[in-house]
Design a protein around this motif. Structure first.
Motif, short mmCIF file in Angstrom:
data_model
loop_
_atom_site.label_atom_id
_atom_site.label_comp_id
_atom_site.label_asym_id
_atom_site.label_seq_id
_atom_site.Cartn_x
_atom_site.Cartn_y
_atom_site.Cartn_z
N GLY A 262 -33.94 73.66 4.93
CA GLY A 262 -34.32 72.27 4.73
C GLY A 262 -35.72 72.03 5.26
O GLY A 262 -36.34 72.92 5.86
N GLU A 263 -36.22 70.81 5.03
CA GLU A 263 -37.56 70.46 5.49
C GLU A 263 -37.68 70.62 7.00
O GLU A 263 -36.74 70.40 7.75
N ILE A 264 -38.89 70.98 7.47
CA ILE A 264 -39.16 71.15 8.90
C ILE A 264 -39.57 69.79 9.48
O ILE A 264 -40.48 69.14 8.96
N SER A 265 -38.91 69.36 10.54
CA SER A 265 -39.23 68.05 11.14
C SER A 265 -40.26 68.17 12.26
O SER A 265 -41.08 67.28 12.45
N ASN A 266 -40.21 69.28 13.01
CA ASN A 266 -41.19 69.46 14.09
C ASN A 266 -41.27 70.93 14.49
O ASN A 266 -40.31 71.68 14.33
N VAL A 267 -42.45 71.32 14.97
CA VAL A 267 -42.66 72.69 15.49
C VAL A 267 -43.44 72.61 16.79
O VAL A 267 -44.25 71.70 16.98
N GLN A 268 -43.18 73.55 17.70
CA GLN A 268 -43.88 73.54 18.98
C GLN A 268 -43.90 74.93 19.59
O GLN A 268 -42.92 75.68 19.49
N PHE A 269 -45.02 75.28 20.23
CA PHE A 269 -45.11 76.49 21.06
C PHE A 269 -44.56 76.18 22.45
O PHE A 269 -44.66 75.03 22.92
N ASN A 270 -44.03 77.21 23.13
CA ASN A 270 -43.76 77.03 24.56
C ASN A 270 -45.04 77.27 25.35
O ASN A 270 -46.07 77.65 24.78
N SER A 274 -45.30 82.45 23.89
CA SER A 274 -44.47 83.57 23.41
C SER A 274 -43.46 83.13 22.36
O SER A 274 -43.04 83.93 21.53
N LEU A 275 -43.08 81.85 22.39
CA LEU A 275 -42.02 81.37 21.50
C LEU A 275 -42.46 80.13 20.73
O LEU A 275 -43.31 79.35 21.19
N ILE A 276 -41.85 79.94 19.56
CA ILE A 276 -42.04 78.73 18.77
C ILE A 276 -40.65 78.19 18.47
O ILE A 276 -39.72 78.96 18.16
N VAL A 277 -40.49 76.87 18.55
CA VAL A 277 -39.23 76.26 18.15
C VAL A 277 -39.49 75.39 16.93
O VAL A 277 -40.53 74.75 16.82
N SER A 278 -38.54 75.38 16.00
CA SER A 278 -38.66 74.54 14.81
C SER A 278 -37.35 73.78 14.62
O SER A 278 -36.27 74.33 14.79
N GLY A 279 -37.49 72.50 14.26
CA GLY A 279 -36.32 71.68 13.94
C GLY A 279 -36.33 71.40 12.45
O GLY A 279 -37.39 71.28 11.84
#
Length: 415
Positions: A262-270, A274-279
């Motif tokens: 589905g569409e991505i609502s938000n992305v962020q690096f820590n 080292s990590l990326i989170v996507s909602g």
């Protein structure tokens, strides 16, 4: 190389070294993300000395004092209870966004009324109005940590760069073919990135006002973007269900992260990049390795779209907000759901951690914002008073002030 002085960073814990090299003043940071009140300061100082040649034996005691100050800050219990301070009838049409400068002494509001306003937090007075856009001012940001510039992205397809003190417009960045819906400064404050409904992201030079690059490859709107803390990478999330990692220096795509349905609502690096989170609207969050682009975990449990996602400042925790009316806190290492936050009567569109990482703040269509304890999952406070959906909520740097923005055209300050 000659060490000039130390600067302390409380959130996340770290020590900044200011040093001279080749006649120039430079900085580097020693991140202490694993520091706890129980850490042995002497052991830590010797570890730091082994890794950092700038810190000599004669500086050991000074570094130990800084470590102790960080531990003392960590040991302070966060019992702060927020009281409603002031309602600002900030705009004549609904607000779109709210953002603090680094210290929290000023904040900005964007609106459908085509303006951005700059406010003094303590006195709640308007400092200036940024006028010139010909459509909704949707995305706004200070160039933190400096806070002397503001970027505004508009449905008029332009981004503008302003002086935070005088409200003077330095540059109008033109080139997008459709609405600008997200933007960010790099940490060095030399670039602004913008994401647009035209499926591209662009990089702009802060000083010259020139376009530096157009990042192409997404096949639908670019709805969120984020620089990493070193500023050498940018991540973009799109309605095309993909996330892309870009190398800023070469302006090229490093990885395309595939897997969401589905569409991505938000992305962020820590914090440590080292990590990326996507909602995503597919009801899940995914955790990705920034270097390899590999998906390391899919965080499940929500029964409807994940509308927002974020890391805490240490990068150990992830918070998710969903249209199912709940929020969740996950461990970034074990990927387990640690706690589910229940209590809102409507979808939660925004979530953020307090700088200390012990609280979570949520904004909901039920006209309230809520403060939660992340250990117990208990709702500590309901911030009431708005007469329409609360879509924006933000802590200041110290974590003792909150601003909520609502579709009722007002924002509220809570101390």
């Amino acid at each position: 190389m000659r060490l000039r002085r130390f600067l302390l960073r409380y959130y996340p814990p770290g020590i900044i070294l200011e040093y001279e090299k080749g006649g120039y003043l430079r900085t580097k940071s020693i991140d202490l993300l694993d520091l706890t009140p129980e850490t042995n300061p002497d052991d830590l100082v010797s570890e730091i000395r082994q890794a950092e040649p700038l810190i000599t034996e004669s500086r050991s005691e000074q570094v130990k004092e800084l470590v102790l100050r960080l531990q003392e800050k960590q040991g302070q219990q966060d019992h702060h209870r927020f009281c409603f301070c002031k309602e600002l009838k900030a705009h004549i049409l609904p607000l779109t966004n709210v953002a603090f400068n680094k210290s929290g002494s000023k904040f900005i509001t964007g609106s459908y009324d085509r303006t951005c306003r700059v406010w003094d937090t303590a006195s709640s007075t308007e400092l200036c109005t940024l006028e010139g856009h010909r459509n909704v001012v949707y995305a706004i940001a200070f160039n933190n940590p400096y806070g002397d510039k503001i970027a505004t992205g508009s449905f008029d397809k332009t981004c503008r760069l302003w002086c935070a003190e005088t409200g003077k417009c330095f540059h109008t960045y033109q080139g997008h073919m459709s609405e600008i819906v997200c933007l960010a400064f790099n940490p060095q404050s030399t670039l602004v990135a913008t994401g647009s409904m035209d499926t591209t992201a662009k990089l702009w030079d802060v000083e010259s006002g020139q376009e530096v690059a157009t990042l192409t490859g997404h096949t639908a709107e670019v709805l969120s973007l984020c620089f990493n803390t070193t500023g050498d990478q940018l991540v973009t999330g799109s309605f095309d269900h993909t996330v892309a990692i870009w190398d800023v220096a070469s302006k090229s795509r490093v990885h395309t992260l595939l897997g969401h349905l589905g569409e991505i609502s938000n992305v962020q690096f820590n914090w440590d990049c080292s990590l990326i989170v996507s909602g995503s609207m597919d009801n899940t969050c995914k955790l990705w390795e920034a270097v390899s682009g590999k998906c390391v975990a899919t965080l499940v449990g929500h029964t409807e779209e994940v509308l927002d996602v974020c890391f805490d400042l240490s990068g150990q925790l992830i918070a998710t907000a969903s249209a199912d009316g709940t929020a969740r806190v996950f461990s970034a290492t074990t990927h387990q759901c640690l706690v589910t936050l229940k209590g809102h009567d409507g979808e939660i569109s925004k979530i953020c951690f307090s700088p200390q990482g012990s609280r979570v703040l949520t904004a909901s269509s039920d006209k309230t914002a809520r403060v939660w304890d992340i250990q117990s999952g208990a709702c500590l406070q309901v911030l009431e008073g708005h007469t329409d959906e609360v879509f924006s909520c933000v802590f200041n740097y110290e974590g003792d002030t909150i601003i909520t923005g609502s579709k009722d055209n007002t924002c509220r300050i809570w101390y």
